[in-house]
Design an enzyme around this catalytic site. Structure first.
Site, PDB file in Angstrom:
ATOM      1  N   HIS A 225       0.803  -1.242   0.000  1.00 64.37           N
ATOM      2  CA  HIS A 225       0.000   0.000   0.000  1.00 64.37           C
ATOM      3  C   HIS A 225       0.835   1.291   0.000  1.00 64.37           C
ATOM      4  O   HIS A 225       1.076   1.900   1.011  1.00 64.37           O
ATOM      5  CB  HIS A 225      -1.061   0.020   1.094  1.00 64.37           C
ATOM      6  N   ARG A 236      16.397  14.937   0.209  1.00 63.56           N
ATOM      7  CA  ARG A 236      17.707  14.391   0.562  1.00 63.56           C
ATOM      8  C   ARG A 236      17.626  12.925   0.982  1.00 63.56           C
ATOM      9  O   ARG A 236      18.647  12.289   1.183  1.00 63.56           O
ATOM     10  CB  ARG A 236      18.351  15.228   1.685  1.00 63.56           C
ATOM     11  N   HIS A 260      -6.943   7.159   1.394  1.00 69.62           N
ATOM     12  CA  HIS A 260      -5.598   6.740   1.803  1.00 69.62           C
ATOM     13  C   HIS A 260      -4.528   7.592   1.125  1.00 69.62           C
ATOM     14  O   HIS A 260      -3.424   7.735   1.651  1.00 69.62           O
ATOM     15  CB  HIS A 260      -5.390   5.262   1.487  1.00 69.62           C
ATOM     16  N   ASP A 283      -7.438  -3.573   0.373  1.00 64.26           N
ATOM     17  CA  ASP A 283      -7.056  -3.554   1.801  1.00 64.26           C
ATOM     18  C   ASP A 283      -8.306  -3.415   2.674  1.00 64.26           C
ATOM     19  O   ASP A 283      -8.297  -2.734   3.694  1.00 64.26           O
ATOM     20  CB  ASP A 283      -6.074  -2.404   2.074  1.00 64.26           C
ATOM     21  N   LEU A 316      -6.093   5.841  10.036  1.00 65.90           N
ATOM     22  CA  LEU A 316      -6.772   5.059   9.003  1.00 65.90           C
ATOM     23  C   LEU A 316      -6.555   3.570   9.274  1.00 65.90           C
ATOM     24  O   LEU A 316      -5.443   3.142   9.581  1.00 65.90           O
ATOM     25  CB  LEU A 316      -6.229   5.406   7.619  1.00 65.90           C
TER      26      LEU A 316
END
Length: 394
Positions: A225, A236, A260, A283, A316
């Site tokens: 996911h 960086r 999501h 999911d 979530l």
């Protein structure tokens, strides 16, 4: 219907493995695809059962959901045959014909129970429902820093010996493992998974870009996911996300519910990764196809409200996304074609799971796992290995 008869889906647009037939037909016999062609090529046989539609109807291969926990008040962690049967019977409604029963971070005993149950179910399942083609072990070998909705109390370091015990308990049916390769023994487990033909997926991971490179060297080939539960992109330190964008060795899962990750981030990922490497997943939790309310996820209450599932603190917690909505959303967010969707929902997962010789595309000789979509991309009919598993009511 006579078991020796064939089903013909006639006068439709067929998205076959190598071409799209605008006025096509497809013939299903004895669980397999036995003919594909243009309507004028069809020669009717006495026992043919013809379903005539119109070219606005589209026939695509059934979706393979490699990351799904539950649906319709059933969850793979319930550890019962009834739970997996409920999942297998419900998923054709959304165009899914195969899936990996996905576990989550829990006690060793709870995980082993779920694995034993799934392994037994896989060996005894029937043709009428979506097929459990294996198990996805999500956790407990993940990073405490990137736990997400996985219970931190049960997270542990990657452990080859424990995985071997679990794979034995599962009857060899664990096909994909989500792990954090930067954790102690993470690369050792990654190498072992590669050696034993199990997909090693980087997920719930705080890996740096270079650590992802080491994991790929060890055998990792998948990202769990995208965006969620991982070190993000920094100019960086590209992190797991940067590696998902740039490393062609990786197939990349994405939950396209617009929650999501924002639609713009779906498009950014699609533009960078393309349909060649992306895999759409749901999911989803047991709350999918149920009303709003509070449901269980690994002993934690999950609050479901219309489109979103969250823990008490707002984290979530999986999705209630249906695969056909993932298809519509992805097309809306990215402007991709239905041919691209077929790659992301069927072809790529089949290739990743080493199932492409029997599943993942519409080709003569392959399993008759097909979905009929109407002009609005709603699921009209789903066939699982040649059996009509779902038909939309008028």
């Amino acid at each position: 219907m006579d078991t020796h008869s064939s089903i013909i889906i006639y006068n439709v647009t067929v998205y076959s493995e190598n071409q799209t037939l605008k006025n096509g037909y497809i013939k299903l016999t004895n669980k397999k695809i036995t003919e594909i062609g243009e309507t004028h090529q069809y020669v009717r046989q006495p026992k043919d059962h013809v379903i005539e539609l119109s070219p606005s109807y589209k026939v695509i291969p059934g979706a393979i959901d490699v990351h799904i926990h539950g649906v319709n008040n059933a969850d793979a962690m319930d550890g019962t045959a009834e739970a997996l049967k409920t999942m297998a019977r419900t998923l054709p409604k959304e165009g899914t014909t195969s899936f990996l029963a996905t576990t989550m971070t829990q006690s060793n005993e709870a995980v082993e129970k779920a694995l034993r149950n799934a392994g037994t179910y896989i060996e005894q399942q029937t043709d009428a429902d979506a097929e459990v083609v294996g198990i996805h072990l999500e956790g407990p070998f993940i990073s405490p820093k990137r736990a997400g909705a996985q219970p931190p109390t049960h997270i542990q370091d990657p452990n080859v010996a424990l995985f071997q015990e679990w794979q034995k308990a599962a009857g060899g049916h664990i096909k994909l493992v989500t792990l954090a390769p930067e954790q102690p023994n993470g690369l050792a487990l990654t190498s072992y998974l590669k050696e034993t033909n199990v997909v090693a997926s980087i997920g719930h991971s705080d890996s740096t870009y270079d650590q992802v490179g080491e994991a790929i060297e060890a055998g990792a080939s998948h990202i769990t996911h995208l965006y969620n539960g991982m070190r993000g992109l920094h100019h960086r330190e590209p992190g797991v996300l940067g590696a998902a964008y740039l490393r062609d060795e990786l197939f990349v899962e994405l939950i396209t519910d617009g929650i999501h990750c924002r639609p713009e981030m779906v498009k950014l990922a699609y533009d960078q990764i393309s349909s060649e490497r992306m895999i759409l997943i749901t999911d989803s939790l047991r709350a999918k196809w149920l009303k709003n309310g509070t449901y269980d996820l690994g002993g934690q209450p999950v609050h479901v409200n219309d489109t979103t599932a969250t823990l008490a603190d707002g984290t979530l917690a999986g999705s209630i996304l249906k695969m056909n909505d993932a298809i519509k959303n992805t097309m809306n967010f990215t402007n991709c074609s239905l041919e691209d969707i077929v790659k992301m929902t069927a072809e790529n997962p089949a290739k990743q799971l080493n199932l492409f010789d029997t599943k993942g595309s519409i080709k003569i000789g392959k399993d008759a796992d097909i979905v009929v979509l109407n002009e609005n991309l709603d699921v009209e009919m789903t066939f699982c290995r040649g059996t009509l598993s779902f038909k939309k009511e008028d």
